[in-house]
Design a protein around this motif. Structure first.
Motif, mmCIF file in Angstrom:
data_model
loop_
_atom_site.group_PDB
_atom_site.id
_atom_site.type_symbol
_atom_site.label_atom_id
_atom_site.label_comp_id
_atom_site.label_asym_id
_atom_site.label_seq_id
_atom_site.Cartn_x
_atom_site.Cartn_y
_atom_site.Cartn_z
ATOM 1 N N PHE A 102 0.822 -1.204 0.000
ATOM 2 C CA PHE A 102 0.000 0.000 0.000
ATOM 3 C C PHE A 102 0.862 1.263 0.000
ATOM 4 C CE2 PHE A 102 -3.498 -2.780 1.519
ATOM 5 C CZ PHE A 102 -4.475 -2.371 0.625
ATOM 6 N N SER A 103 2.090 1.157 0.510
ATOM 7 C CA SER A 103 2.987 2.315 0.533
ATOM 8 C C SER A 103 3.616 2.583 -0.824
ATOM 9 C CB SER A 103 4.094 2.093 1.582
ATOM 10 O OG SER A 103 3.552 1.920 2.875
ATOM 11 N N THR A 104 3.665 1.565 -1.699
ATOM 12 C CA THR A 104 4.357 1.715 -2.993
ATOM 13 C C THR A 104 3.430 1.543 -4.195
ATOM 14 O OG1 THR A 104 4.952 -0.647 -2.944
ATOM 15 C CG2 THR A 104 6.538 0.912 -2.008
ATOM 16 N N ILE A 105 2.129 1.416 -3.971
ATOM 17 C CA ILE A 105 1.185 1.143 -5.061
ATOM 18 C C ILE A 105 1.185 2.256 -6.103
ATOM 19 C CG2 ILE A 105 -0.692 2.171 -3.715
ATOM 20 C CD1 ILE A 105 -0.963 -0.625 -6.373
ATOM 21 N N SER A 121 7.492 13.627 -7.499
ATOM 22 C CA SER A 121 7.021 14.998 -7.758
ATOM 23 C C SER A 121 5.545 15.165 -7.411
ATOM 24 C CB SER A 121 7.247 15.352 -9.236
ATOM 25 O OG SER A 121 6.468 14.521 -10.084
ATOM 26 N N TRP A 122 4.935 14.161 -6.803
ATOM 27 C CA TRP A 122 3.515 14.248 -6.436
ATOM 28 C C TRP A 122 3.373 15.009 -5.118
ATOM 29 C CZ3 TRP A 122 0.526 9.047 -7.589
ATOM 30 C CH2 TRP A 122 0.714 8.712 -8.934
ATOM 31 N N HIS A 123 2.560 16.051 -5.131
ATOM 32 C CA HIS A 123 2.323 16.857 -3.924
ATOM 33 C C HIS A 123 0.840 17.200 -3.842
ATOM 34 C CE1 HIS A 123 6.649 17.331 -3.373
ATOM 35 N NE2 HIS A 123 6.740 17.646 -4.665
ATOM 36 N N LEU A 124 0.260 17.006 -2.659
ATOM 37 C CA LEU A 124 -1.152 17.294 -2.441
ATOM 38 C C LEU A 124 -1.294 18.266 -1.278
ATOM 39 C CD1 LEU A 124 -4.144 16.594 -3.151
ATOM 40 C CD2 LEU A 124 -3.993 14.767 -1.429
ATOM 41 N N LEU A 125 -1.919 19.433 -1.540
ATOM 42 C CA LEU A 125 -2.178 20.441 -0.503
ATOM 43 C C LEU A 125 -0.913 20.824 0.267
ATOM 44 C CD1 LEU A 125 -5.539 18.999 0.904
ATOM 45 C CD2 LEU A 125 -5.227 20.820 -0.796
ATOM 46 N N GLY A 126 0.184 20.967 -0.441
ATOM 47 C CA GLY A 126 1.428 21.399 0.187
ATOM 48 C C GLY A 126 2.195 20.309 0.905
ATOM 49 N N GLU A 131 4.374 12.022 2.055
ATOM 50 C CA GLU A 131 3.093 12.179 2.761
ATOM 51 C C GLU A 131 1.914 11.980 1.806
ATOM 52 O OE1 GLU A 131 4.833 15.418 6.015
ATOM 53 O OE2 GLU A 131 3.743 16.091 4.237
ATOM 54 N N THR A 132 2.052 12.516 0.590
ATOM 55 C CA THR A 132 0.993 12.369 -0.411
ATOM 56 C C THR A 132 0.780 10.902 -0.764
ATOM 57 O OG1 THR A 132 1.490 14.547 -1.352
ATOM 58 C CG2 THR A 132 0.273 12.999 -2.746
ATOM 59 N N LEU A 133 1.872 10.175 -0.998
ATOM 60 C CA LEU A 133 1.769 8.768 -1.343
ATOM 61 C C LEU A 133 1.187 7.964 -0.183
ATOM 62 C CD1 LEU A 133 5.175 8.205 -3.215
ATOM 63 C CD2 LEU A 133 2.927 8.745 -4.174
ATOM 64 N N SER A 383 4.756 7.620 6.807
ATOM 65 C CA SER A 383 4.694 8.696 5.814
ATOM 66 C C SER A 383 4.899 10.077 6.424
ATOM 67 C CB SER A 383 3.336 8.663 5.090
ATOM 68 O OG SER A 383 3.135 7.422 4.458
ATOM 69 N N PHE A 384 4.398 10.289 7.640
ATOM 70 C CA PHE A 384 4.431 11.619 8.247
ATOM 71 C C PHE A 384 5.441 11.735 9.393
ATOM 72 C CE2 PHE A 384 0.469 11.590 6.016
ATOM 73 C CZ PHE A 384 0.220 12.908 5.665
ATOM 74 N N GLY A 385 6.149 10.660 9.682
ATOM 75 C CA GLY A 385 7.026 10.668 10.852
ATOM 76 C C GLY A 385 8.446 11.125 10.611
ATOM 77 N N GLY A 386 8.778 11.487 9.394
ATOM 78 C CA GLY A 386 10.129 11.945 9.115
ATOM 79 C C GLY A 386 11.127 10.812 8.983
ATOM 80 N N LYS A 387 12.412 11.147 9.128
ATOM 81 C CA LYS A 387 13.469 10.164 8.892
ATOM 82 C C LYS A 387 13.417 9.009 9.877
ATOM 83 C CE LYS A 387 16.810 13.234 6.658
ATOM 84 N NZ LYS A 387 18.181 13.805 6.711
#
Length: 502
Positions: A102-105, A121-126, A131-133, A383-387
């Motif tokens: 689900f993370s790489t679909i 290059s995919w970005h949603l709402l900044g 995070e977008t993926l 996705s949102f937790g950083g490195k």
């Protein structure tokens, strides 16, 4: 619901292909070992896939009335506690696999739409691309879970469509490559020789340990047949059709894998096409398919360079569609079958009643949604937790490399005990001689065991102690969690049972 439609042999074969086979396994093999991968894939089939698939067919045929798949097979053979721990490790591995999928679909989706990977290059709402993926993955997780809870017929339809696409596009690749071979009068872009069959053009696979470590890829390219155990009760005349479906799908996969590895050499010279810094395991399939399309455009259709390049992009779109359907098909099956195996196959007394409750379509919907929540939290955190979160995900992936193989040690070890059980209706039986059966089990068990050992040794030799530790720790950790859960659940139900007896 007793008269629900049963699955045919054809549908079972397509579901097996959707869950196990991947054209990416062929491209990965060619990238790492060239023609030398053929011997190892055949060895993987002979030492692991064929013997264990026939074992699974015997398990499934004799225990066709059970809903538990791997748990039921182990419980009958070696007892409840080791069966629960083995099945729990197996289930945990598939949950991590689903999280990864689900993370790489979005990568194959990008290949389908754009003819290449543009996900960075995919970005949603900044939000960042990661995070977008992640959000897109969670959305697809919700969609597929909802679809699966609608009934097994929905799972069968998605998996069958996926299997048909996989076989169809693999067939197109084979036909196109054979056509190129004929038109070029037998010329191979990658020269074939006795040395090429037993060695690798890849400089990373020159040492004996590195070559032996590749055997893990050959074995795991066939892994997953046991997931079909959770679908036995859905098959029409399972005592006959379940083993037949396993055997037919197995033979098909062996032939396509071996032929596919050879045919990549028709159009792709390893050093010219793959021996570059821009080629890696993540994009190898797109690189090879783009080169195939370009070569056909130039050498068969005699197109100008720019049009041949466009044709290469369209072959990338084709493989993007195949990979997308492959992932969708496997996710739809795996979001149901492993959960059903561990939940409905093991004693209900070990689980809260709500988790084992079925909806009107005979699906454990509440449990499936709980599973989706857990996976969604992991995907969101990564996705949102950083490195630090990305490092955690790397750890999970490393743990899964071994965790997914350990249950085979349980299944193979349990098989001789299963063969000694009396009063079973063994309508399908291949292993009739006890000494031969024990010998085959020992060989298969040792094959898996050394595959695990070499997977752990490889990062040690590269001085990557961190990866080696977590790779080895994975199955130990999940086995410990399974043991703690079983012990806690057993203690909780014992007082209730005693009180009821009083």
């Amino acid at each position: 619901m007793e008269n629900q439609k049963k699955m045919s042999v054809t549908a079972l074969v397509l579901m097996i292909f959707a869950s196990i086979f991947g054209l990416g396994n062929v491209t990965t093999a060619y990238y790492q070992m060239g023609y030398g991968a053929i011997i190892w894939y055949i060895a993987g089939a002979l030492l692991f896939f064929i013997p264990t698939s026939l074992m699974f067919a015997e398990y499934g045929s004799a225990l066709k009335e059970s809903q538990g798949g791997i748990y039921s097979w182990l419980e009958v053979s070696i007892g409840e506690k080791p069966a629960f721990i083995g099945a729990f490790v197996w289930y945990a591995a598939w949950v991590i696999t689903l999280v990864s999928q689900f993370s790489t679909i979005c990568i194959p989706i990008s290949g389908l739409i754009f003819g290449k990977d543009t996900t960075q290059s995919w970005h949603l709402l900044g939000m960042s691309s990661t995070e977008t993926l992640g959000l897109i993955g969670i959305g697809l997780l919700i969609l597929i879970t909802w679809l699966a809870t609608r009934g097994f017929d929905k799972i069968e339809k998605v998996a069958s469509a996926s299997g048909a696409v996989i076989i169809g596009i693999s067939g197109l690749f084979i036909v196109a490559s054979i056509l190129m071979l004929i038109l070029n009068h037998g010329y191979l872009a990658q020269p074939m020789s006795a040395h090429a069959i037993v060695s690798s053009p890849n400089p990373q696979f020159k040492s004996p340990i590195a070559i032996l470590s590749f055997f893990v890829y050959a074995v795991f390219a066939y892994a997953g047949m046991e997931t079909m155990g959770g679908t036995i009760d859905r098959v029409d005349k399972p005592e006959r059709n379940f083993p037949k479906g396993i055997i037919l799908a197995g033979i098909g996969m062996i032939l396509i894998y071996a032929l596919g590895i050879f045919l990549w050499g028709v159009t792709a010279n390893w050093h010219k096409v793959l021996g570059t810094d821009s080629t890696n395991l993540g994009n190898i399939t797109l690189v090879l398919m783009q080169n195939l399309g370009y070569t056909i455009g130039r050498e068969v259709l005699h197109l100008p360079v720019h049009q041949a390049l466009i044709m290469g992009q369209w072959t990338d779109r084709l493989i993007g569609f195949e990979e997308m359907m492959s992932v969708f098909g496997s996710m739809t099956v795996l979001i149901y079958s492993p959960l059903k195996t561990i939940l409905l196959g093991s004693p209900k007394r070990l689980w809260p009643e709500k988790l084992t409750k079925l909806n009107s379509r005979k699906m454990p919907a509440f449990a499936m949604w709980m599973q989706a929540i857990v996976m969604g939290i992991i995907i969101f955190g990564v996705s949102f937790g950083g490195k630090s979160a990305q490092q955690f995900y790397t750890v999970l992936t490393d743990m899964n490399n071994i965790t997914s193989s350990v249950p085979y040690l349980f299944l193979i070890l349990a098989f001789p005990f299963f063969k000694r059980i009396k009063n079973l209706n063994r309508s399908f039986e291949v292993y009739k001689n006890r000494k031969l059966t024990n010998t085959i089990c020992v060989v298969s068990w040792i094959t898996i065991f050394f595959g695990i050992v070499f997977t752990i040794i490889q990062p040690v030799l590269q001085h990557d102690a961190y990866t080696a530790f977590w790779t080895a720790f994975g199955p130990v950790f999940f086995a410990l969690v399974g043991w703690i859960f079983y012990r806690h659940a057993s203690r909780n139900v014992e007082p209730a049972v005693e009180e009821e007896l009083d």
